[in-house]
Design a protein around this motif. Sequence first.
Motif, short mmCIF file in Angstrom:
data_model
loop_
_atom_site.label_atom_id
_atom_site.label_comp_id
_atom_site.label_asym_id
_atom_site.label_seq_id
_atom_site.Cartn_x
_atom_site.Cartn_y
_atom_site.Cartn_z
N GLY A 1 4.65 -6.25 1.58
CA GLY A 1 4.39 -6.01 0.17
C GLY A 1 4.89 -7.15 -0.70
O GLY A 1 5.73 -7.96 -0.28
N ALA A 2 4.35 -7.21 -1.90
CA ALA A 2 4.75 -8.25 -2.86
C ALA A 2 6.27 -8.26 -3.01
O ALA A 2 6.91 -7.20 -3.10
N GLY A 3 6.84 -9.45 -3.00
CA GLY A 3 8.28 -9.57 -3.22
C GLY A 3 9.12 -9.54 -1.95
O GLY A 3 10.33 -9.74 -2.00
N ALA B 1 0.85 -1.20 0.00
CA ALA B 1 0.00 0.00 0.00
C ALA B 1 0.88 1.25 0.00
O ALA B 1 2.10 1.17 -0.14
N ALA B 2 0.23 2.38 0.17
CA ALA B 2 0.94 3.66 0.12
C ALA B 2 2.05 3.74 1.17
O ALA B 2 3.03 4.45 0.99
N LEU B 3 1.87 2.97 2.27
CA LEU B 3 2.83 3.07 3.36
C LEU B 3 4.12 2.31 3.09
O LEU B 3 5.11 2.49 3.77
N ALA B 4 4.10 1.41 2.14
CA ALA B 4 5.25 0.53 1.93
C ALA B 4 6.35 1.26 1.17
O ALA B 4 6.09 2.03 0.26
N GLY B 5 7.57 0.97 1.55
CA GLY B 5 8.72 1.52 0.84
C GLY B 5 9.41 0.41 0.07
O GLY B 5 8.83 -0.62 -0.21
N PRO B 6 10.68 0.64 -0.27
CA PRO B 6 11.46 -0.40 -0.95
C PRO B 6 11.47 -1.71 -0.15
O PRO B 6 11.30 -1.69 1.07
N ILE B 7 11.66 -2.80 -0.85
CA ILE B 7 11.60 -4.11 -0.23
C ILE B 7 12.53 -4.22 0.98
O ILE B 7 12.14 -4.72 2.04
N GLU B 8 13.76 -3.76 0.84
CA GLU B 8 14.71 -3.87 1.95
C GLU B 8 14.24 -3.08 3.17
O GLU B 8 14.44 -3.52 4.31
N GLN C 1 11.06 -2.43 3.94
CA GLN C 1 9.93 -3.16 4.54
C GLN C 1 10.44 -4.31 5.41
O GLN C 1 9.94 -4.53 6.52
N ILE C 2 11.43 -5.03 4.91
CA ILE C 2 11.95 -6.17 5.68
C ILE C 2 12.64 -5.68 6.95
O ILE C 2 12.45 -6.24 8.04
N ARG C 3 13.42 -4.61 6.83
CA ARG C 3 14.13 -4.11 8.01
C ARG C 3 13.14 -3.58 9.06
O ARG C 3 13.28 -3.85 10.26
N PHE C 4 12.12 -2.85 8.62
CA PHE C 4 11.14 -2.34 9.58
C PHE C 4 10.37 -3.50 10.22
O PHE C 4 10.04 -3.46 11.40
#
Lengths: 153, 153
Positions: A80-82, A17-24, A26-29
């Motif tokens: 998020g996806a991925g 969604a709008a809140l998600a950033g780059p994959i790395e 998201q994983i770190r958060f």
Amino acid sequence: MKSRLLFTVAAIAVSAAALAGPIEDQIRFRQSAYSFIGWNVGKIKAQVADKPDTYNKDQVIAAARAIAAAANSGLGALYGAGTDKGVGWKQTRLKPEFFQQTDEARTVGIAFITEANNLAKVAETGSVDEIKTQLGKLNDTCKSCHDKFRIKE
Amino acid sequence: MKSRLLFTVAAIAVSAAALAGPIEDQIRFRQSAYSFIGWNVGKIKAQVADKPDTYNKDQVIAAARAIAAAANSGLGALYGAGTDKGVGWKQTRLKPEFFQQTDEARTVGIAFITEANNLAKVAETGSVDEIKTQLGKLNDTCKSCHDKFRIKE
């Protein structure tokens, strides 16, 4: 409560969604959020199970509120996806099944939020034994998700 | 509120309390807690400053509650003696001055908690502009601590 649950369900259902950033990120958060939750779970466990003579009601309430607030903070947006591949603080252990079994993922997410909210209530009004029992229910939801969706170390 | 503040002051003042674990754990939990806080600050900043058309009151309230609950969770216990050296998720950036200027460390810690609690209130009742202003006050307390006690990257 109902609105919080609905928001979280939406956050889990709508990936990236709008809140998600780059994959790395998201994983770190995500890893940060669950580590923070784990620290607070550990404090409560120490005070109501391992060393009940150290029980400090204010500290247990503060820890339970932190867990509940984190559970209600929209963690679903960090899936998020991925994001079953990638490095945050370290390699993610999220299984691809998380994105295939979306109903099950939603169910375990809601169970976690429900029991976290219950723990925050019981921490304020319950006995040490009642807090211990409720912490067990919360831990069951953690374990359920780990068993289904987290790669074993 | 008062009792929470007092507890946190005590937690900051008494280094390496019962809640503290090994140095590496304290640093990792610390890094996790502030990353989690940073994620939530970022969500609020995005919705009240950078992209106000995305403002979602429920999400901002949830993020502000998460920040406040984390601020009140007894983070001071993660600043045990010796934790200005060591690796959590990565090398800590805490300066040794943190342990020498204890009054100042306590002051910035209390300021952070105060503004986090205020943000949680303003998120529920305030306008977007008021939330933005209060987020600025919270950010000032973060910056104040970073300027004094965090090694620049």
